[in-house]
Design a protein around this motif. Structure first.
Motif, PDB file in Angstrom:
ATOM      1  N   GLY A 629      -8.339  22.603  -1.991  1.00  0.00           N
ATOM      2  CA  GLY A 629      -8.193  21.239  -1.504  1.00  0.00           C
ATOM      3  C   GLY A 629      -9.381  20.341  -1.795  1.00  0.00           C
ATOM      4  N   PHE A 630     -10.314  20.778  -2.645  1.00  0.00           N
ATOM      5  CA  PHE A 630     -11.484  19.948  -2.918  1.00  0.00           C
ATOM      6  C   PHE A 630     -11.273  19.129  -4.179  1.00  0.00           C
ATOM      7  N   ASP A 631     -11.485  17.813  -4.086  1.00  0.00           N
ATOM      8  CA  ASP A 631     -11.414  16.990  -5.284  1.00  0.00           C
ATOM      9  C   ASP A 631     -12.780  16.978  -5.967  1.00  0.00           C
ATOM     10  N   TRP A 632     -12.889  16.269  -7.058  1.00  0.00           N
ATOM     11  CA  TRP A 632     -14.128  16.315  -7.833  1.00  0.00           C
ATOM     12  C   TRP A 632     -15.322  15.757  -7.094  1.00  0.00           C
ATOM     13  N   LYS A 633     -15.085  14.785  -6.184  1.00  0.00           N
ATOM     14  CA  LYS A 633     -16.206  14.227  -5.415  1.00  0.00           C
ATOM     15  C   LYS A 633     -16.786  15.280  -4.478  1.00  0.00           C
ATOM     16  N   THR A 634     -15.894  16.023  -3.812  1.00  0.00           N
ATOM     17  CA  THR A 634     -16.354  17.079  -2.922  1.00  0.00           C
ATOM     18  C   THR A 634     -17.112  18.142  -3.718  1.00  0.00           C
ATOM     19  N   ASN A 635     -16.608  18.429  -4.934  1.00  0.00           N
ATOM     20  CA  ASN A 635     -17.289  19.420  -5.767  1.00  0.00           C
ATOM     21  C   ASN A 635     -18.739  19.044  -6.030  1.00  0.00           C
ATOM     22  N   ILE A 636     -18.964  17.729  -6.287  1.00  0.00           N
ATOM     23  CA  ILE A 636     -20.339  17.294  -6.530  1.00  0.00           C
ATOM     24  C   ILE A 636     -21.199  17.634  -5.319  1.00  0.00           C
ATOM     25  N   ALA A 637     -20.668  17.350  -4.133  1.00  0.00           N
ATOM     26  CA  ALA A 637     -21.423  17.602  -2.904  1.00  0.00           C
ATOM     27  C   ALA A 637     -21.715  19.094  -2.734  1.00  0.00           C
ATOM     28  N   MET A 638     -20.704  19.922  -3.021  1.00  0.00           N
ATOM     29  CA  MET A 638     -20.891  21.365  -2.849  1.00  0.00           C
ATOM     30  C   MET A 638     -21.941  21.893  -3.817  1.00  0.00           C
ATOM     31  N   TYR A 656     -19.615   8.322  -1.763  1.00  0.00           N
ATOM     32  CA  TYR A 656     -18.729   7.346  -1.151  1.00  0.00           C
ATOM     33  C   TYR A 656     -19.353   5.961  -1.121  1.00  0.00           C
ATOM     34  N   SER A 657     -20.675   5.929  -1.203  1.00  0.00           N
ATOM     35  CA  SER A 657     -21.337   4.639  -1.259  1.00  0.00           C
ATOM     36  C   SER A 657     -21.146   4.024  -2.646  1.00  0.00           C
ATOM     37  N   GLY A 667     -17.811   1.222   6.811  1.00  0.00           N
ATOM     38  CA  GLY A 667     -17.955   2.107   7.959  1.00  0.00           C
ATOM     39  C   GLY A 667     -18.841   3.296   7.661  1.00  0.00           C
ATOM     40  N   THR A 668     -18.946   4.193   8.651  1.00  0.00           N
ATOM     41  CA  THR A 668     -19.805   5.352   8.475  1.00  0.00           C
ATOM     42  C   THR A 668     -19.174   6.316   7.475  1.00  0.00           C
ATOM     43  N   LEU A 669     -19.998   7.285   7.042  1.00  0.00           N
ATOM     44  CA  LEU A 669     -19.489   8.268   6.087  1.00  0.00           C
ATOM     45  C   LEU A 669     -18.262   8.988   6.627  1.00  0.00           C
ATOM     46  N   GLY A 670     -18.328   9.338   7.911  1.00  0.00           N
ATOM     47  CA  GLY A 670     -17.191  10.013   8.532  1.00  0.00           C
ATOM     48  C   GLY A 670     -15.933   9.176   8.411  1.00  0.00           C
ATOM     49  N   GLN A 671     -16.045   7.882   8.702  1.00  0.00           N
ATOM     50  CA  GLN A 671     -14.862   7.012   8.616  1.00  0.00           C
ATOM     51  C   GLN A 671     -14.358   6.902   7.182  1.00  0.00           C
ATOM     52  N   ARG A 672     -15.309   6.856   6.237  1.00  0.00           N
ATOM     53  CA  ARG A 672     -14.903   6.768   4.831  1.00  0.00           C
ATOM     54  C   ARG A 672     -14.116   8.006   4.416  1.00  0.00           C
ATOM     55  N   LEU A 673     -14.577   9.191   4.903  1.00  0.00           N
ATOM     56  CA  LEU A 673     -13.873  10.426   4.555  1.00  0.00           C
ATOM     57  C   LEU A 673     -12.460  10.415   5.119  1.00  0.00           C
ATOM     58  N   VAL A 674     -12.340   9.972   6.370  1.00  0.00           N
ATOM     59  CA  VAL A 674     -11.021   9.960   6.992  1.00  0.00           C
ATOM     60  C   VAL A 674     -10.076   9.048   6.203  1.00  0.00           C
ATOM     61  N   LYS A 675     -10.612   7.925   5.671  1.00  0.00           N
ATOM     62  CA  LYS A 675      -9.771   6.981   4.924  1.00  0.00           C
ATOM     63  C   LYS A 675      -9.358   7.519   3.566  1.00  0.00           C
ATOM     64  N   ASP A 676     -10.180   8.414   2.985  1.00  0.00           N
ATOM     65  CA  ASP A 676      -9.909   8.937   1.649  1.00  0.00           C
ATOM     66  C   ASP A 676      -8.630   9.772   1.662  1.00  0.00           C
ATOM     67  N   VAL A 683      -8.051  19.978   4.781  1.00  0.00           N
ATOM     68  CA  VAL A 683      -9.154  19.992   3.817  1.00  0.00           C
ATOM     69  C   VAL A 683     -10.480  20.154   4.561  1.00  0.00           C
ATOM     70  N   ALA A 684     -10.591  19.478   5.696  1.00  0.00           N
ATOM     71  CA  ALA A 684     -11.842  19.551   6.452  1.00  0.00           C
ATOM     72  C   ALA A 684     -12.145  20.984   6.872  1.00  0.00           C
TER      73      ALA A 684
END
Ligand code: GDP
Ligand code: MG
Length: 739
Positions: A629-638, A656-657, A667-676, A683-684
Motif C-alpha cells: 500500500g505504499f506509493d512512491w512518496k512513502t517509499n522516499i520517506a522509508m 507533501y510540502s 494544514g499540518t502534515l497529518g491533515q495532508r496525509l489524511v487528504k491524500d 495503509v497507515a
C-alpha cells in the motif's frame, strides 16, 4: 597485673582494617612469622599505653569461624589455645550486617570481646549512621567507633580493651536462638557435654554443640580424640535431628543456624542501631509493595495498567503544547514565505528545514512528557521490577533476564535508542543469548520511531491515541520475542543460563532528578533534530528537487498558464499581477483565475518531484511496495528513514510540502496525509508495522557490526526488512480485502 603484658588479638572480615590498625598501634615493633606448617602469616607486635604493655596479634581475615578455610582454622585455634585476654573484633561500619556475622560467632565462643567499629568515615559518606551505644547494649559488649586510617578513636579503643582484659567478667556463650527444633537438641547436647566435661578446657560447651550441629570436621575429629564414646553419641543425636530437618523442611542444620544468625543481626540493626539514607524500614516497605506489584498474577496486570497510564498521561498532557509548536512552525513558515524572494533558498528553507526539521521538533513537548513519565518509573525503582517480571516471560523465548534492560533501553516502553541497547547486551555472558538479544532489540519503539508512530496514529486514529500506542508497544514486544524464539530455535540454538537480580528498594523520585533526566533525553532529541536530521533533511530535499523539470516540460506548464490567463479580460490579469503579500480584495473572476493557476503550479511541482532523483527511486520501488500500500512518496520517506527514523517525518513533511505550493491552507502534515487519496487507515497500519520492524537505522547497523560482525549486521538488515515487508503486505492485503 599492670606490669605483665596483656595479650590482644585483632580479628575481623578481610579488609575491615585490621592491618591498618595493627600498624598504627605497633609501628615498627612487630615481627612477622608463619603459623606452624602453613603459609598464613602470623603477625605479632608490642606497644605500651597508659603504662600498660600490650602484645597484639593480627589474625587472618575471615567471614566465619567454620573450619572451611585455613584462615578460619588459624583464627579459631589461636583463640581457643592462646586465649588472648581480649579479642578486638574490627567491624566495618559501612558494611555492618555482613561483618556482624563473624561477631555472632565470637559471642557464641564466649571470648572476651570488644568491638572496634571501624571506617565510620566511609559509613558517613554513604549516609549510614550507627548508634554505637545502642549496638553495645544489644550485643552486650563495648563498642568503640574508630577510623583506623587516621587514628581517630584508637586510643579510647585500647583503653576500653585494657578494661575488658582486666575486668573479672566471666564470658559465656551468648545463646542466640536457632528455632525450637535445634534449641531443644542443643540443650540436650550441652547437658551431655557438661556431664563429662567434654573439651571444656578449650571450648565453651554451647560452641562445641553448635559446631557439632554444623558438622564441623575439625570439631568432630577433636571430639573423637578426646572421648570416642561421647563423640559417637553426640554424632548420633545430631544425625537424627538432621534427618528430621531434611525430611520436614529440606534443609541442613547449618542453613538454619546461618539464617538465625542473620535474623539476630537484622533484629539488632533494626532496633535503631543503623539509620541510613535508605533505611531498613524502607527495605521492608519495599518488600511489602513488591508483594503486590511483582505478584505472579497481579504484577503483570499492574505493569500493563501503568504502561497504559503512561501513554494516557503523555497524550493528554502534551496535546495543547503540541498545537502550540505546530502554530510556531506555521508562523515561521509564513514569515519566510513573505520575506524571502522565490527561488531555491526559499524552497530549501520552507520545504527542507521548516517542514522537515520542524515536523520532528514539533513533537518535543510530547517526547518531554513521555520521558518524564519514564523517569518516574525509572527513578522510583519500578523499572527494575519490570525487568524482574519480564524474566519469567523471557525464559520461554530463549532469552535471559539480563536481556530485559537492553530491550527497555532500546525503547521497550517507548522512547529509547537501539544503539545503547545493543551495547547494553554486553552484560549477557552467553554468546547465543546475547546475539538473540542484540538482533531483536531494534524491534522496540525507539525515540525516533515514537514521533512517527504518533504522527500516523494521531492522523488516522485520533480518537484512541493512547490505546493504539499501547497496542503497538505490545506488538513490538511480541514480535521481538517471537523473532528471538525463532533465532534461538534456528541459527542460535543452545542452552539458557540462570539469572539472579537484586531489586533496589523503592524510593520517592525527587523532582529535580526527574527534571534532569527528562531534560537530558529531550535535549538529545532536539540536538539530533538540529544536526543529523537537519543535514539529512537538506540532502533529501536536494534529492527531491534536482534535476527538476526539463525545459520542454516547464514550457508546457507555462503555455498552459498563459492560455488560461488569456481567456480573462485585461483588468483581471492586471489584478492578479499586482497581488502582494498584503491581503487584497479580489474580484470573483480574479479569484477564479488565481485558483486555476495554483492548480497548474501544483501539478508542476508534483511533476518536478516525480522527476527528481528521489522521485525516481521511489517510483522504482512502487511496483513492489504497492503490495503493502505504499506509493512512491512513502517509499522516499522509508528510504530516508534508514538514515534515521525521524527522517520519515521530515521527508514526508518535505514531500507533501513540495507537492503543494500554498502552505497556509494545506494544514499540518497529518491533515495532508489524511487528504491524500493514497493514504487511509489500512495503509497507515501497514506503514506503522513496516516502520516498526524494518532495517534498524544506519547507526544501529554500524553498532551491531562493531558488537558482533558485519555478517550479523547485514543479516539484521535483510531479516528485519524482509519480515517487515511481509507483515505489511499481509496487513494491507487482508485489511483492504475486509475494507
Ligand atoms: P585488613 O584486611 O583487615 O587487614 O584491612 P586493611 O588494614 O588492609 O585495610 C583495608 C583497606 O581499608 C585499606 O585500603 C585501608 O587503608 C582502608 N582502611 C582501613 N581503615 C580505614 C578507615 O577507618 N577509614 C578508611 N576510609 N579506610 C580505612
Ligand atoms: Mg590485613
Amino acid at each position: 597485673m599492670s606490669n605483665n603484658s596483656i595479650t590482644m588479638a585483632l580479628a575481623g572480615n578481610p579488609n575491615a582494617g585490621k592491618t591498618t590498625l595493627f600498624n598504627r598501634l605497633t609501628g615498627a615493633r612487630q615481627h612477622v612469622g608463619n603459623y606452624p606448617g602453613i603459609t598464613v602469616a602470623h603477625k605479632e607486635g608490642h606497644f605500651t599505653q597508659d603504662d600498660q604493655k600490650v602484645t597484639l596479634t593480627d589474625l587472618p581475615g575471615t567471614y566465619s569461624l567454620t573450619a572451611y578455610s585455613v584462615e578460619e582454622i588459624v583464627t579459631r585455634d589461636f583463640l581457643t589455645t592462646q586465649k588472648p585476654d581480649v579479642v578486638i573484633n574490627i567491624v566495618d561500619a559501612s558494611n555492618i550486617e555482613r561483618n556482624l556475622y563473624l561477631t555472632t560467632q565470637f559471642l557464641e565462643m564466649g571470648v572476651p570481646l570488644i568491638i572496634a567499629l571501624n571506617m565510620i568515615d566511609v559509613a558517613k559518606d554513604r549516609g549510614i549512621e550507627i548508634q554505637s551505644q545502642k549496638l553495645a547494649e544489644l550485643l552486650g559488649v563495648t563498642v568503640v567507633p574508630i577510623v583506623a586510617r587516621s587514628g581517630e578513636g584508637t586510643e579510647e579503643l585500647i583503653r576500653q580493651a585494657i578494661n575488658v582484659a582486666k575486668s573479672d567478667k566471666i564470658w559465656t556463650s551468648r545463646d542466640i536462638s536457632y528455632g525450637d527444633d535445634l534449641d531443644e537438641v542443643l540443650m540436650e547436647i550441652i547437658t551431655l557435654i557438661n556431664e563429662s566435661s567434654f573439651l571444656v578446657n578449650n571450648y565453651n560447651p554451647r560452641f562445641t554443640g553448635i559446631k557439632y550441629l554444623e558438622h564441623d570436621d575439625q570439631m568432630l575429629t577433636k571430639g573423637q580424640e578426646a572421648d570416642p564414646l561421647l563423640a559417637k553419641k553426640l554424632e548420633q543425636t545430631v544425625g537424627s535431628i538432621s534427618d528430621h530437618l531434611l525430611k520436614t523442611m529440606d534443609v541442613y542444620p547449618e542453613a538454619i543456624i546461618a539464617d538465625h544468625r542473620y535474623g539476630f543481626i537484622k533484629s539488632i540493626v533494626r532496633q535503631g542501631v543503623m539509620t541510613h539514607a535508605f533505611d531498613i524500614d524502607r527495605l521492608y516497605t519495599s518488600d511489602k509493595i513488591d508483594k503486590v506489584l511483582t505478584n505472579r498474577l497481579l504484577g503483570p496486570l499492574f505493569m500493563l495498567a501503568i504502561l497504559f497510564g503512561l501513554y494516557q498521561f503523555t497524550f493528554s498532557w502534551s496535546e495543547l503544547p503540541v498545537t502550540w509548536m505546530e502554530g510556531l512552525f506555521g508562523w515561521l513558515g509564513g514569515i519566510v514565505e513573505n520575506t524571502l524572494p522565490e527561488g531555491m533558498l526559499k524552497s530549501m528553507i520552507i520545504s527542507g528545514v521548516i517542514d522537515g526539521v520542524g515536523g520532528v521538533l514539533g513533537f518535543v513537548p510530547l517526547i518531554m512528557f513521555m520521558f518524564f513519565g519514564i523517569a518516574v518509573l525509572e527513578d522510583s525503582g519500578y523499572l527494575a521490577r519490570v525487568a524482574f517480571m519480564m524474566d519469567r516471560v523471557f525464559r520461554i523465548f530463549g532469552l535471559h533476564g539480563s536481556s530485559v534492560m537492553p530491550f527497555i533501553v532500546s525503547g521497550g516502553i517507548a522512547g529509547g535508542c537501539a544503539v545503547p541497547g545493543v551495547m547494553a547486551t554486553r552484560t549477557l555472558r552467553s554468546p547465543k543469548e546475547r546475539m538473540a538479544t542484540l538482533l531483536t532489540v531494534p524491534f522496540m519503539n525507539c525515540g525516533a520511531k515514537v514521533p512517527v508512530l504518533i504522527l500516523l496514529i494521531g492522523a488516522f486514529f485520533s480518537d484512541h491515541k493512547a490505546m493504539y500506542m499501547f497496542l503497538f508497544t505490545m506488538l513490538a514486544w511480541l514480535v521481538a520475542l517471537l523473532a528471538a524464539k525463532f533465532l534461538r530455535m534456528t541459527v542460535l540454538k543452545g542452552e539458557s543460563t540462570p539469572f539472579v537480580m537484586e531489586l533496589p528498594p523503592y524510593r520517592f523520585p525527587t523532582l529535580q532528578g526527574l527534571l534532569i533526566h527528562t531534560w537530558e533525553r529531550t535535549w538529545q532529541y532536539i540536538k539530533k533534530a538540529g544536526t543529523v536530521i537537519l543535514a539529512i533533511s537538506i540532502l533529501l530535499w536536494a534529492l527531491m528537487t534536482f534535476p527538476g523539470l526539463q525545459e520542454s516540460d516547464r514550457l508546457t506548464f507555462q503555455t498552459e498558464r498563459d492560455k488560461i490567463t488569456s481567456t480573462y479580460p485585461k483588468t483581471v490579469q492586471e489584478e492578479i499581477q499586482n497581488i502582494t503579500a498584503e491581503i487584497t480584495l479580489l474580484s470573483a473572476d480574479a479569484a477564479e483565475l488565481l485558483e486555476k493557476l495554483r492548480k497548474i503550479d501544483q501539478n508542476e511541482s508534483a511533476a518536478a518531484l516525480r522527476n527528481s532523483v528521489a522521485g525516481k527511486i521511489g517510483r522504482f520501488f512502487e511496483p513492489v511496495s504497492s503490495y503493502a500500500g505504499f506509493d512512491w512518496k512513502t517509499n522516499i520517506a522509508m528510504l530516508g528513514g534508514f538514515a534515521a527514523k525521524e527522517v520519515i517525518i521530515s521527508t514526508l513533511g518535505t514531500v507533501y510540502s513540495m507537492g503543494e505550493i500554498e502552505s497556509d491552507d494545506a494544514g499540518t502534515l497529518g491533515q495532508r496525509l489524511v487528504k491524500d487519496p493514497n493514504w487511509n487507515s489500512v495503509v497507515a497500519i501497514s506503514a506503522l508495522i513496516f516502520i516498526m520492524f524494518y532495517a534498524p537505522c544506519f547507526v544501529t547497523v554500524v553498532c551491531i557490526a562493531k558488537e558482533a560482525s558485519w555478517k550479523w549486521a547485514f543479516f539484521s538488515m535483510a531479516f528485519n526488512t524482509g519480515f517487515a515487508f511481509l507483515a505489511s503486505v499481509a496487513v494491507f492485503q487482508i485489511g483492504t480485502f475486509f475494507g
